[in-house]
Design a protein around this motif. Structure first.
Motif, mmCIF file in Angstrom:
data_model
loop_
_atom_site.group_PDB
_atom_site.id
_atom_site.type_symbol
_atom_site.label_atom_id
_atom_site.label_comp_id
_atom_site.label_asym_id
_atom_site.label_seq_id
_atom_site.Cartn_x
_atom_site.Cartn_y
_atom_site.Cartn_z
ATOM 1 N N PHE A 1 -0.115 -14.978 -0.373
ATOM 2 C CA PHE A 1 0.156 -14.440 -1.592
ATOM 3 C C PHE A 1 -1.060 -13.455 -0.512
ATOM 4 O O PHE A 1 -2.164 -13.609 -0.154
ATOM 5 C CB PHE A 1 -0.774 -15.008 -2.408
ATOM 6 C CG PHE A 1 -0.543 -13.183 -3.016
ATOM 7 C CD1 PHE A 1 0.155 -12.738 -3.860
ATOM 8 C CD2 PHE A 1 -1.707 -12.448 -3.531
ATOM 9 C CE1 PHE A 1 0.170 -11.437 -4.633
ATOM 10 C CE2 PHE A 1 -1.738 -11.255 -4.135
ATOM 11 C CZ PHE A 1 -1.023 -10.675 -4.706
ATOM 12 N N GLY A 2 -0.244 -12.005 0.182
ATOM 13 C CA GLY A 2 -0.892 -11.189 0.622
ATOM 14 C C GLY A 2 0.032 -10.509 1.408
ATOM 15 O O GLY A 2 1.344 -10.322 0.905
ATOM 16 N N PRO A 3 -0.569 -9.712 2.162
ATOM 17 C CA PRO A 3 -0.132 -8.082 3.315
ATOM 18 C C PRO A 3 0.654 -9.338 4.531
ATOM 19 O O PRO A 3 0.654 -10.514 4.544
ATOM 20 C CB PRO A 3 -1.137 -7.490 3.684
ATOM 21 C CG PRO A 3 -1.923 -8.154 3.617
ATOM 22 C CD PRO A 3 -2.058 -9.165 2.383
ATOM 23 N N PHE A 4 2.177 -8.936 4.304
ATOM 24 C CA PHE A 4 3.463 -9.575 5.223
ATOM 25 C C PHE A 4 2.845 -9.081 6.295
ATOM 26 O O PHE A 4 3.741 -7.138 6.618
ATOM 27 C CB PHE A 4 4.979 -9.720 4.970
ATOM 28 C CG PHE A 4 4.593 -11.012 4.425
ATOM 29 C CD1 PHE A 4 4.763 -12.249 4.354
ATOM 30 C CD2 PHE A 4 4.084 -10.954 2.720
ATOM 31 C CE1 PHE A 4 4.948 -13.487 3.762
ATOM 32 C CE2 PHE A 4 3.954 -12.238 1.823
ATOM 33 C CZ PHE A 4 3.997 -13.339 2.272
#
Lengths: 151, 162
Positions: free
Chosen positions: A57-60
């Motif tokens: 979960f987070g920035p791609f």
């Protein structure tokens, strides 16, 4: 296999495949959309991550945009050497993902390096170590719409 | 597309994930000695430039019961592959689609489309839908099911030395 998640979890998993609002309190904003409190949203995301329903979960980040190079590679590995070659290939930190696939080309992996030369250099090293050819399939164009599965 | 040193530090601390706290950007700011608005502005700018595609989660297909994941591959007429590729990439069951070079003679395929489903039959039915869209422009195809994950680590930006 999937009994330990409820409909709210599924709605959340679907929603998380879209962009999170770039808000100081993004989970509160998500909660408003899904009729959950900020605390509930955080607890559910944590649980989905801890139980492996979310791989991350987070920035791609776009690997190429970060200045790195990125290449899908394939090898034809003799069955009796498969385990050894897997260890040899996986030992390279440049190898990010590696999958066994049911084809004559039976090992498919993605390499990520700082530069295009790094891809070639790593491929040559793997070839030298294994005595097997590494085929390179760099992406020439991406038909990108979105990464989305119905949870 | 270049990132400055501060952008790179933001990438380094967030590429494994965003902290699961009420104000995650403030938490990132604290680690880096920046302010929360600076972090949000820089992330917004990276999204604008395509460095960040999105902020969100990646579901685990296997855990969701989608255990039949096929890499469908197609030998498509070079003059039509880009136009048709856009149509394939837009299908709801295709998660990634790329044009890649062929490796003749062993590999004649230039269009790749990842198809996810709960059974191989379901994936085969979806593959037939793709075949119908490609029509005569397609000279051959195959599908490669993954039988085992041998390694899976996120793509990591390596720390610049010095």
């Amino acid at each position: 296999m999937t009994q330990d998640i409820d409909t709210t979890d599924r709605a959340l998993l679907n929603r998380l495949q879209d962009d999170l609002p770039l808000d100081r309190r993004p989970f509160a904003a998500l909660g408003q959309e899904l009729d959950l409190t900020e605390v509930e949203v955080l607890a559910r995301i944590s649980r989905l991550r801890d139980t492996g329903y979310l791989t991350r979960f987070g920035p791609f980040y776009d690997a190429a945009a970060l200045g790195g190079a990125f290449c899908l590679c394939a090898m034809e590995v003799p069955e009796d050497r498969y385990e050894t070659v897997t260890e040899q290939v996986n030992a390279h930190s440049e190898v990010a993902h590696n999958y066994a696939r049911d084809h004559r080309l039976n090992m498919w992996f993605v390499m990520a390096t700082e530069s295009a030369e790094g891809i070639q250099a790593t491929a040559r090293r793997i070839e030298a170590e294994t005595g097997l050819q590494v085929l390179l399939f760099p992406k020439e164009r991406e038909f990108f719409i979105g990464f989305r599965v119905a949870a | 597309m270049t990132l400055d040193a501060t952008d790179r530090r933001i990438v380094e601390v967030t590429q494994a994930g965003l902290p699961l706290v009420p104000a995650p950007f403030a938490a990132v700011a604290e680690v880096l000695g920046l302010t929360e608005p600076e972090v949000i502005d820089r992330i917004a700018a990276m999204k604008e430039r395509g460095v960040i595609r999105r902020i969100g989660g990646a579901p685990n297909h296997y855990k969701l019961g989608m255990t039949a994941n096929g890499m469908s591959v197609w030998d498509v007429d070079d003059g039509l592959v880009d136009q048709l590729g856009e149509k394939i990439g837009a299908l709801p069951f295709v998660t990634h689609s790329y044009r890649r070079p062929r490796a003749l003679p062993v590999w004649p395929y230039n269009l790749f489309a990842m198809v996810h489903g709960s059974t191989r039959d379901e994936v085969d039915a979806k593959r037939a839908e793709i075949a119908a869209i490609l029509g005569d422009a397609c000279r051959g195809s195959d599908i490669l099911f993954s039988t085992k994950i041998l390694k899976k680590t996120g793509l990591r930006l390596r720390r610049k030395e010095g």
